[in-house]
Scaffold this active site. Structure first.
Site, PDB file in Angstrom:
ATOM      1  N   PRO A   2       0.830  -1.206   0.000  1.00  0.00           N
ATOM      2  CA  PRO A   2       0.000   0.000   0.000  1.00  0.00           C
ATOM      3  C   PRO A   2       0.865   1.258   0.000  1.00  0.00           C
ATOM      4  O   PRO A   2       1.813   1.372   0.770  1.00  0.00           O
ATOM      5  CB  PRO A   2      -0.800  -0.132   1.301  1.00  0.00           C
ATOM      6  CG  PRO A   2      -0.804  -1.592   1.601  1.00  0.00           C
ATOM      7  CD  PRO A   2       0.523  -2.098   1.125  1.00  0.00           C
ATOM      8  N   GLU A   3       0.540   2.194  -0.892  1.00  0.00           N
ATOM      9  CA  GLU A   3       1.247   3.459  -0.962  1.00  0.00           C
ATOM     10  C   GLU A   3       0.316   4.552  -0.436  1.00  0.00           C
ATOM     11  O   GLU A   3      -0.733   4.255   0.133  1.00  0.00           O
ATOM     12  CB  GLU A   3       1.713   3.713  -2.396  1.00  0.00           C
ATOM     13  CG  GLU A   3       2.629   2.591  -2.911  1.00  0.00           C
ATOM     14  CD  GLU A   3       3.089   2.806  -4.342  1.00  0.00           C
ATOM     15  OE1 GLU A   3       3.157   3.965  -4.794  1.00  0.00           O
ATOM     16  OE2 GLU A   3       3.385   1.809  -5.026  1.00  0.00           O
TER      17      GLU A   3
END
Length: 275
Positions: A2-3
């Site tokens: 996840p960014e």
């Protein structure tokens, strides 16, 4: 992993689902996720009885603001949060469960068990690791073209690993660096300090634009990412280069190439990104 857009989406979802709830119990199935305090029993003692007052995001970290402590959580590769009723069936790979006084639970699931949780006295969470060395937020006024330009003059790295370094600007990971560089028409192997002022203008704009669009669409559901309600992001449907090896470029129809830059798989168009 996840960014920023994915973590921001999780934060916004959890704001709706857990803010105002009081933690009545904590069940830790995989103690290695708890990094501070070192003793998971102490973690449980500190958290029990605390109410979640707000949610924040710092880079790729989730911050739970409790009564007098802050829990800093990193999802790492495949961590995710979900809210359930206590009577709901167990979910595979659930390693930490926070039971609320209203009969619901916040369950942290992580196939790889790489996620982390830290507790800090409120107001001191950014005085030490893991938050102390983070750079500016890409949506803040402090994130300027000048900041990017000045930081680039202090490194000999290529532009992609330069952008992946969270000490300059936070939240950018593999997906969004590839996409931002494509939009700016910059080759991922260019030396960061070699970019012109005009190129930094384009890059700054493309970073903000790419991340803003991704947040609006709920992030990218690459591999296993979902938000706190089990919903998938939709930005992956608009990806220009990431994950599109050997597919035609949507702009020039040349073939998208995958190489390794700074140890990371990297996608780019050899026609659109010649510089």
């Amino acid at each position: 992993m996840p960014e920023l857009p994915e973590v921001e989406t999780v934060k916004r979802t959890l704001e709706e689902l857990v803010v105002g709830k009081t933690i009545q119990s904590v069940d830790i199935g995989w103690p290695n996720i708890i990094k501070r305090p070192a003793d998971p029993t102490e973690f449980t003692t500190e958290v029990k009885g605390q109410t979640i007052h707000s949610m924040r995001r710092r880079g790729k970290f989730l911050l739970f603001d409790l009564d007098d402590i802050v829990m800093v959580s990193h999802l790492r590769m495949e961590g995710r949060y979900g809210v359930y009723k206590q009577e709901d069936a167990p979910v595979p790979h659930t390693h930490v469960t926070f039971g609320f006084s209203d009969g619901t639970e916040l369950r942290y699931q992580d196939v790889r068990k790489f996620g982390t949780m830290h507790l800090f006295e409120k107001g001191k969470e950014e005085e030490t690791m893991p938050l102390t060395q983070l750079g500016v937020e890409p949506f803040d006024e402090e994130f300027t073209v000048e900041l990017l330009t000045n930081a680039s003059q202090k490194t000999t790295r290529k532009i992609k690993p330069f952008l992946l370094d969270q000490k300059t600007v936070v939240g950018l990971g593999n997906i969004y660096v590839d996409e931002a560089l494509f939009r700016a028409r910059i080759h991922p192997e260019r030396l960061a300090h070699s970019l012109t002022d005009e190129e930094f203008q384009k890059l700054h704009h493309s970073i903000v634009e790419t991340l803003s669009e991704a947040v609006q669409l709920g992030g990218s559901s690459i591999k296993s990412y979902v938000n706190g309600q089990g919903e998938m992001g939709m930005f992956q449907q608009t990806l220009e280069v990431y994950g599109r090896k050997n597919e035609p470029c949507k702009h020039c129809e040349d073939t998208i190439i995958r190489i390794v830059v700074g140890g990371r798989g990297t996608h780019y168009c050899p026609t659109c990104q010649t510089n």
